[in-house]
Design an enzyme around this catalytic site. Structure first.
Site, PDB file in Angstrom:
ATOM      1  N   TYR A 141     -36.837  76.641  35.188  1.00 50.41           N
ATOM      2  CA  TYR A 141     -35.893  76.778  34.082  1.00 50.41           C
ATOM      3  C   TYR A 141     -36.498  77.524  32.901  1.00 50.41           C
ATOM      4  CZ  TYR A 141     -32.804  73.330  36.317  1.00 50.41           C
ATOM      5  OH  TYR A 141     -31.969  72.667  37.177  1.00 50.41           O
ATOM      6  N   ASP A 251     -29.333  63.244  38.728  1.00 49.52           N
ATOM      7  CA  ASP A 251     -27.872  63.206  38.780  1.00 49.52           C
ATOM      8  C   ASP A 251     -27.382  62.474  40.030  1.00 49.52           C
ATOM      9  OD1 ASP A 251     -27.583  64.447  36.386  1.00 49.52           O
ATOM     10  OD2 ASP A 251     -27.028  66.396  37.184  1.00 49.52           O
TER      11      ASP A 251
END
Length: 358
Positions: A141, A251
């Site tokens: 990222y 998640d």
């Protein structure tokens, strides 16, 4: 000496849930003589409307000088057409960078009273108690990238995964220390059979584990870990992994409990850390007074644990939430008709928790 907490409500239901968590912290502060003080600052879409930026400089400075930051949520349809640098989501990204928030913590705890809300069978999920430790400011990222280039006559794009030994060492040590306060087991997740960065990750975590002889270390490939979370989640204690893998696995794990309205999180920095629920701003229910405040209240408990080292006070909040749930109080995200449960709104759920603190 007193401790200063900066509260950033943000957008949507952020005001409702941070107000609830602040009430709980104020009562805990009185009970345990913590001397907490609170300062409110703006961020997100509401900050853009007021100041022309989603993250004012004074919010950053206040956060840097705080003992902990309690964050609500940002975002809403009314700001969707803003340029990327002005969108509400830039606020949380900017705070992560400004505060050096290097570790994201996602606890997933499923008591028997909530097991029926999980997509997994109660026998599989009841009693699961997992802490996912995600490296937050490194990896793919934050690596070099190319949106578009032509090579051999074809357009392509690329992102570079990059980790250094110090980055992995820091997150591994945090995971080991966290496991020392829990069940003493760390599972390091990588893809070392394919990726060079994962081989460095595995080697470094193994070296760090030698500093913690009382901690048991296991390794899993990320695909196997994803499967094991769905098949046998109770085997896990602390999971430590990279930014990309942690984003996905945390998640997945958040679904196990059945409602993201119960899921807190923490982002740990070298000096100041930030605590927030994972559910977002929920603009569709904002202002209706029906949001579940539990995730934010549990995030406040994490603030006491990780920023103020007030373990007894943190557990008092967690036990109060459990006790209110045990009494049958449920906000609309968890309420079921003809179940014998007590339907609560944000205020009555908060009151039920406050009553358990005594």
């Amino acid at each position: 000496m007193g401790k200063k907490i900066v509260v950033i409500p943000g957008d949507g239901i952020g005001r409702e849930i941070t107000d609830a968590a602040r009430k709980v912290l104020e009562k805990i502060s009185r009970k345990y003589a913590l001397g907490l003080t609170f300062e409110e600052k703006a961020a997100g879409g509401t900050a853009y409307d007021a100041y022309g930026t989603p993250l004012p400089d004074e919010t950053i400075e206040a956060a840097k000088n705080a003992d902990g930051v309690l964050f609500g949520a940002v975002g809403g349809d009314q700001w969707n057409d803003l340029p990327p640098e002005k969108r509400p989501e830039r606020a949380i990204l900017g705070l992560r960078k400004s505060l050096g928030l290097y570790a994201n913590l996602r606890p997933v705890k499923v008591p028997a009273m909530l097991a029926g809300y999980s997509p997994l069978k109660p026998a599989i999920i009841t009693g699961a108690d997992i802490l996912i430790v995600r490296e937050l400011i490194g990896g793919i990222y934050f690596g070099d990238r190319c949106e578009s280039e032509i090579k051999n006559g074809a357009e392509r794009a690329w992102d570079l995964e990059n980790y250094s030994v110090p980055e992995v060492t820091r997150i591994a040590r945090f995971a080991m220390k966290a496991a020392g306060l829990r069940k003493g087991h760390v599972t390091s997740v990588d893809k070392a059979n394919v990726l060079a960065t994962s081989r460095l990750w595995r080697r470094t975590v193994t070296d760090v584990a030698k500093e913690y002889p009382d901690i048991r270390l296991s390794h899993l490939y990320v695909d196997n870990c994803a499967m094991q979370l769905a098949c046998a989640p109770k085997q896990f204690d602390v999971i430590v992994t990279s930014n990309l893998f942690g984003d996905i696995l945390s998640d997945e794990a958040a679904v196990l409990g059945g409602s993201i309205g119960m899921m807190p999180s923490a982002s740990i920095g070298e000096n100041t850390s930030l605590y927030e629920p994972i559910h977002g701003s929920a603009p569709d229910i904002a202002g209706k007074g029906i949001a579940n405040p539990c995730a934010t209240i549990l995030s406040a408990a994490m603030l006491l644990r990780y920023s103020l080292n007030e373990e007894k006070a943190a557990r008092a909040i967690e036990q109060a939430v459990d006790a209110a749930l045990q009494e049958g109080w449920r906000t609309p995200d968890l309420y079921q008709e003809d179940s014998g449960l007590k339907k609560a709104n944000t205020q009555t759920m908060t009151d039920a928790i406050l009553a358990q603190i005594g």
